[in-house]
Motif scaffolding. Sequence first.
Motif, PDB file in Angstrom:
ATOM      1  N   ARG A   1      44.304  63.269  53.189  1.00 14.19           N
ATOM      2  CA  ARG A   1      45.565  62.565  52.983  1.00 14.19           C
ATOM      3  C   ARG A   1      46.612  63.502  52.392  1.00 14.19           C
ATOM      4  NH1 ARG A   1      43.933  58.721  49.649  1.00 14.19           N
ATOM      5  NH2 ARG A   1      42.745  57.716  51.286  1.00 14.19           N
ATOM      6  N   LYS A   2      46.216  64.312  51.397  1.00 18.67           N
ATOM      7  CA  LYS A   2      47.146  65.276  50.773  1.00 18.67           C
ATOM      8  C   LYS A   2      47.613  66.305  51.803  1.00 18.67           C
ATOM      9  CE  LYS A   2      47.194  64.029  46.424  1.00 18.67           C
ATOM     10  NZ  LYS A   2      48.353  63.424  45.843  1.00 18.67           N
ATOM     11  N   LEU A   3      46.692  66.779  52.635  1.00 19.39           N
ATOM     12  CA  LEU A   3      47.069  67.746  53.667  1.00 19.39           C
ATOM     13  C   LEU A   3      48.055  67.128  54.653  1.00 19.39           C
ATOM     14  CD1 LEU A   3      43.664  69.496  54.438  1.00 19.39           C
ATOM     15  CD2 LEU A   3      45.682  70.564  53.430  1.00 19.39           C
ATOM     16  N   ASN A   4      47.837  65.860  54.977  1.00 16.14           N
ATOM     17  CA  ASN A   4      48.722  65.177  55.925  1.00 16.14           C
ATOM     18  C   ASN A   4      50.114  64.925  55.343  1.00 16.14           C
ATOM     19  OD1 ASN A   4      46.904  65.095  58.033  1.00 16.14           O
ATOM     20  ND2 ASN A   4      46.046  63.134  57.380  1.00 16.14           N
ATOM     21  N   GLU A   5      50.221  64.868  54.016  1.00 11.28           N
ATOM     22  CA  GLU A   5      51.522  64.623  53.377  1.00 11.28           C
ATOM     23  C   GLU A   5      52.434  65.843  53.450  1.00 11.28           C
ATOM     24  OE1 GLU A   5      50.609  63.388  49.422  1.00 11.28           O
ATOM     25  OE2 GLU A   5      49.956  61.399  50.049  1.00 11.28           O
TER      26      GLU A   5
ATOM     27  N   ILE B   1      43.703  73.120  61.515  1.00 17.02           N
ATOM     28  CA  ILE B   1      42.283  73.479  61.586  1.00 17.02           C
ATOM     29  C   ILE B   1      41.543  72.871  60.400  1.00 17.02           C
ATOM     30  CG2 ILE B   1      40.631  75.387  61.494  1.00 17.02           C
ATOM     31  CD1 ILE B   1      42.738  77.050  63.022  1.00 17.02           C
ATOM     32  N   GLN B   2      42.117  72.979  59.186  1.00 19.25           N
ATOM     33  CA  GLN B   2      41.470  72.407  58.003  1.00 19.25           C
ATOM     34  C   GLN B   2      41.374  70.889  58.112  1.00 19.25           C
ATOM     35  OE1 GLN B   2      43.889  73.988  54.807  1.00 19.25           O
ATOM     36  NE2 GLN B   2      42.327  75.520  54.325  1.00 19.25           N
ATOM     37  N   THR B   3      42.429  70.270  58.587  1.00 14.08           N
ATOM     38  CA  THR B   3      42.431  68.809  58.719  1.00 14.08           C
ATOM     39  C   THR B   3      41.348  68.363  59.688  1.00 14.08           C
ATOM     40  OG1 THR B   3      44.815  68.787  58.289  1.00 14.08           O
ATOM     41  CG2 THR B   3      43.875  66.810  59.280  1.00 14.08           C
ATOM     42  N   GLU B   4      41.233  69.015  60.827  1.00 13.49           N
ATOM     43  CA  GLU B   4      40.212  68.646  61.813  1.00 13.49           C
ATOM     44  C   GLU B   4      38.811  68.906  61.272  1.00 13.49           C
ATOM     45  OE1 GLU B   4      40.551  66.883  64.639  1.00 13.49           O
ATOM     46  OE2 GLU B   4      42.609  66.745  63.902  1.00 13.49           O
ATOM     47  N   LEU B   5      38.643  69.990  60.531  1.00 12.75           N
ATOM     48  CA  LEU B   5      37.352  70.304  59.929  1.00 12.75           C
ATOM     49  C   LEU B   5      36.944  69.206  58.953  1.00 12.75           C
ATOM     50  CD1 LEU B   5      35.016  72.299  59.539  1.00 12.75           C
ATOM     51  CD2 LEU B   5      36.379  73.436  57.799  1.00 12.75           C
TER      52      LEU B   5
END
Length: 180
Positions: free
Chosen positions: A137-141, A147-151
């Motif tokens: 959620r923090k990464l998406n904000e 790559i990190q999000t998909e991982l």
Amino acid sequence: MEKENPYLNVYLGSLKKPWADYCASIGKKPGAALKEAIERQLESANALTEPKTYQQTKPIPDKEPKVRFEILLTPSEKAALTKRAEVERCSQRRWVIDAIRAGLTNEAQFGMSEIEALGESNYQLLAIGRNLNQIARKLNEGDPDPIQTELIKGLRAIIDRHTHVVSTAIRASLERWDLE
């Protein structure tokens, strides 16, 4: 390597007419009826050499009546059963049922210590999954690294599948099920 011929030639002699008449009376071609007879014979032979492995189907409601079955044990067998049930923190009846089910289904039937360990494993994995969701959620904000999000999403999916498998195993071990 020579290709194997799938056809079988059989000389029936005087049996051919009665066989053809019988097959006509049951509405089958002689070859199809013979094939079915061979299949049944082979299934019967396999049933003698390989015991059927049963599968758990649907859970049985607790209200369903049980069928009484008695066994006689030697004093040493009864003592061993009592001790094993105490070690695994279950009743002797539960231990015998688990042993029977394990033999019929070839699936593990867990004792209380294993169920507690699996429950703790699921609890920890679910906590890790919640943390991964917060990180995602923090990464998406912000400006996330795809790559990190998909991982992280992939890890979450693996954890979800694992917790589902463990929960199913625990439930199957604790509840009574129909066998087929």
